[in-house]
Design a protein around this motif. Structure first.
Motif, PDB file in Angstrom:
ATOM      1  N   ASP A 124     -22.060 -15.957 -19.060  1.00  0.00           N
ATOM      2  CA  ASP A 124     -22.763 -16.662 -17.988  1.00  0.00           C
ATOM      3  C   ASP A 124     -21.791 -17.528 -17.183  1.00  0.00           C
ATOM      4  N   GLU A 125     -20.928 -18.251 -17.873  1.00  0.00           N
ATOM      5  CA  GLU A 125     -19.946 -19.101 -17.192  1.00  0.00           C
ATOM      6  C   GLU A 125     -18.932 -18.258 -16.417  1.00  0.00           C
ATOM      7  N   ARG A 126     -18.508 -17.133 -16.990  1.00  0.00           N
ATOM      8  CA  ARG A 126     -17.563 -16.243 -16.302  1.00  0.00           C
ATOM      9  C   ARG A 126     -18.157 -15.725 -15.007  1.00  0.00           C
ATOM     10  N   ARG A 127     -19.393 -15.296 -15.077  1.00  0.00           N
ATOM     11  CA  ARG A 127     -20.048 -14.770 -13.876  1.00  0.00           C
ATOM     12  C   ARG A 127     -20.213 -15.855 -12.818  1.00  0.00           C
ATOM     13  N   ARG A 128     -20.620 -17.040 -13.242  1.00  0.00           N
ATOM     14  CA  ARG A 128     -20.740 -18.143 -12.289  1.00  0.00           C
ATOM     15  C   ARG A 128     -19.397 -18.430 -11.628  1.00  0.00           C
ATOM     16  N   ASP A 129     -18.355 -18.524 -12.440  1.00  0.00           N
ATOM     17  CA  ASP A 129     -17.025 -18.818 -11.905  1.00  0.00           C
ATOM     18  C   ASP A 129     -16.566 -17.726 -10.934  1.00  0.00           C
ATOM     19  N   ALA A 130     -16.818 -16.474 -11.278  1.00  0.00           N
ATOM     20  CA  ALA A 130     -16.422 -15.370 -10.400  1.00  0.00           C
ATOM     21  C   ALA A 130     -17.159 -15.442  -9.070  1.00  0.00           C
ATOM     22  N   ILE A 131     -18.454 -15.694  -9.100  1.00  0.00           N
ATOM     23  CA  ILE A 131     -19.241 -15.783  -7.869  1.00  0.00           C
ATOM     24  C   ILE A 131     -18.734 -16.931  -6.998  1.00  0.00           C
ATOM     25  N   VAL A 132     -18.442 -18.058  -7.607  1.00  0.00           N
ATOM     26  CA  VAL A 132     -17.911 -19.202  -6.850  1.00  0.00           C
ATOM     27  C   VAL A 132     -16.555 -18.855  -6.232  1.00  0.00           C
ATOM     28  N   LEU A 133     -15.690 -18.166  -6.981  1.00  0.00           N
ATOM     29  CA  LEU A 133     -14.383 -17.773  -6.437  1.00  0.00           C
ATOM     30  C   LEU A 133     -14.539 -16.762  -5.302  1.00  0.00           C
ATOM     31  N   PHE A 134     -15.465 -15.814  -5.438  1.00  0.00           N
ATOM     32  CA  PHE A 134     -15.689 -14.848  -4.354  1.00  0.00           C
ATOM     33  C   PHE A 134     -16.189 -15.573  -3.098  1.00  0.00           C
ATOM     34  N   ARG A 135     -17.038 -16.576  -3.284  1.00  0.00           N
ATOM     35  CA  ARG A 135     -17.527 -17.345  -2.128  1.00  0.00           C
ATOM     36  C   ARG A 135     -16.385 -18.143  -1.486  1.00  0.00           C
ATOM     37  N   ARG A 136     -15.524 -18.714  -2.306  1.00  0.00           N
ATOM     38  CA  ARG A 136     -14.362 -19.438  -1.760  1.00  0.00           C
ATOM     39  C   ARG A 136     -13.454 -18.489  -0.984  1.00  0.00           C
ATOM     40  N   ALA A 137     -13.318 -17.251  -1.460  1.00  0.00           N
ATOM     41  CA  ALA A 137     -12.505 -16.262  -0.743  1.00  0.00           C
ATOM     42  C   ALA A 137     -13.130 -15.948   0.607  1.00  0.00           C
ATOM     43  N   TYR A 138     -14.436 -15.780   0.620  1.00  0.00           N
ATOM     44  CA  TYR A 138     -15.153 -15.511   1.876  1.00  0.00           C
ATOM     45  C   TYR A 138     -14.982 -16.687   2.837  1.00  0.00           C
ATOM     46  N   ASP A 139     -15.122 -17.891   2.317  1.00  0.00           N
ATOM     47  CA  ASP A 139     -14.998 -19.090   3.158  1.00  0.00           C
ATOM     48  C   ASP A 139     -13.565 -19.357   3.613  1.00  0.00           C
ATOM     49  N   ALA A 140     -12.567 -18.796   2.911  1.00  0.00           N
ATOM     50  CA  ALA A 140     -11.166 -19.018   3.278  1.00  0.00           C
ATOM     51  C   ALA A 140     -10.796 -18.315   4.584  1.00  0.00           C
ATOM     52  N   LEU A 141     -11.531 -17.259   4.911  1.00  0.00           N
ATOM     53  CA  LEU A 141     -11.237 -16.529   6.149  1.00  0.00           C
ATOM     54  C   LEU A 141     -11.923 -17.194   7.329  1.00  0.00           C
TER      55      LEU A 141
ATOM     56  N   GLY B  41     -19.433 -11.836   9.401  1.00  0.00           N
ATOM     57  CA  GLY B  41     -19.038 -13.189   9.745  1.00  0.00           C
ATOM     58  C   GLY B  41     -17.546 -13.438   9.567  1.00  0.00           C
ATOM     59  N   ARG B  42     -16.814 -12.446   9.076  1.00  0.00           N
ATOM     60  CA  ARG B  42     -15.375 -12.560   8.857  1.00  0.00           C
ATOM     61  C   ARG B  42     -14.704 -11.252   9.273  1.00  0.00           C
ATOM     62  N   ASP B  43     -13.382 -11.293   9.506  1.00  0.00           N
ATOM     63  CA  ASP B  43     -12.645 -10.083   9.879  1.00  0.00           C
ATOM     64  C   ASP B  43     -12.595  -9.063   8.749  1.00  0.00           C
ATOM     65  N   ASP B  44     -12.451  -9.523   7.535  1.00  0.00           N
ATOM     66  CA  ASP B  44     -12.326  -8.636   6.381  1.00  0.00           C
ATOM     67  C   ASP B  44     -13.649  -8.611   5.614  1.00  0.00           C
ATOM     68  N   PRO B  45     -14.297  -7.443   5.504  1.00  0.00           N
ATOM     69  CA  PRO B  45     -15.584  -7.395   4.798  1.00  0.00           C
ATOM     70  C   PRO B  45     -15.460  -7.411   3.275  1.00  0.00           C
ATOM     71  N   TYR B  46     -14.248  -7.236   2.729  1.00  0.00           N
ATOM     72  CA  TYR B  46     -14.111  -7.114   1.279  1.00  0.00           C
ATOM     73  C   TYR B  46     -14.568  -8.352   0.503  1.00  0.00           C
ATOM     74  N   PRO B  47     -14.174  -9.573   0.892  1.00  0.00           N
ATOM     75  CA  PRO B  47     -14.700 -10.726   0.131  1.00  0.00           C
ATOM     76  C   PRO B  47     -16.228 -10.820   0.171  1.00  0.00           C
TER      77      PRO B  47
ATOM     78  N   GLN C 298      -4.012 -14.326   2.670  1.00  0.00           N
ATOM     79  CA  GLN C 298      -3.429 -14.337   1.330  1.00  0.00           C
ATOM     80  C   GLN C 298      -4.274 -15.162   0.375  1.00  0.00           C
ATOM     81  N   LYS C 299      -4.771 -16.285   0.860  1.00  0.00           N
ATOM     82  CA  LYS C 299      -5.627 -17.138   0.027  1.00  0.00           C
ATOM     83  C   LYS C 299      -6.910 -16.391  -0.343  1.00  0.00           C
ATOM     84  N   ALA C 300      -7.523 -15.717   0.631  1.00  0.00           N
ATOM     85  CA  ALA C 300      -8.755 -14.969   0.366  1.00  0.00           C
ATOM     86  C   ALA C 300      -8.506 -13.873  -0.661  1.00  0.00           C
ATOM     87  N   PHE C 301      -7.411 -13.123  -0.480  1.00  0.00           N
ATOM     88  CA  PHE C 301      -7.096 -12.056  -1.435  1.00  0.00           C
ATOM     89  C   PHE C 301      -6.872 -12.630  -2.831  1.00  0.00           C
TER      90      PHE C 301
END
Length: 179
Positions: A70-87, A95-101, A49-52
């Protein structure tokens, strides 16, 4: 957490529909509502749920027009990485069960790298691309594109549907002499 995700999904659907109609004030309200729901889910939900929720927050940040591109894109990339790391880490290709993040993260990185290669440099987003590599990368634009290709190949091994179009685009971009 499930209720927050459900409400966030509904408000995000409203956001997309309103954006297609070109109405700005209701769109901002729907974005704010969806963002609050996903923020709550990211704090109280389990790993999936956190990753989603973090992926959805990244999508909202990417599309927002409330602050600098530029700031929006940076923030989005950081959030996508946090989603990947949450799994939890697994032995699967991404490296994770769900390839979507993983797919979302590297699709955003690829877009920024291609814009940089075309001369539309976004320094904050490009730095975020360098800091969120899938594998070894020297940080150059060509290296970021190559890293995205490897990430998309891993996504396709794990789930053939994911990253098919983005992988083709990245392979075509890699062949460009401008990189």
């Amino acid at each position: 957490a499930a209720a927050a995700l459900a409400r966030g999904r509904l408000r995000y659907a409203d956001l997309r529909e309103l954006a297609l109609r070109g109405t700005s004030m209701p769109t901002r309200q729907a974005a704010g509502d969806a963002q609050r729901c996903f923020e709550a889910a990211s704090l109280i939900g389990d790993a999936a749920q956190k990753a989603f929720a973090l992926v959805m927050l990244g999508k909202i940040a990417w599309r927002s027009d409330d602050y600098d591109l530029d700031e929006r894109r940076r923030d989005a990339i950081v959030l996508f990485r946090r989603a990947y790391d949450a799994l939890p880490a697994t032995g699967k290709p991404t490296g994770r069960d769900d390839p979507y993040p993983c797919y979302r993260l590297h699709a955003a990185r690829l877009k920024v790298a291609l814009d940089a290669a075309a001369g539309r440099v976004t320094p904050l987003a490009l730095q975020a691309c360098r800091e969120t590599a899938f594998g070894a990368s020297d940080g150059s634009v060509a290296s970021i594109v190559e890293d995205c290709v490897r990430a998309f190949e891993a996504c396709r091994k794990q789930d053939p549907y994911h990253a098919r179009a983005a992988h083709s685009q990245a392979v075509a971009a890699r062949a460009q002499p401008t990189l």
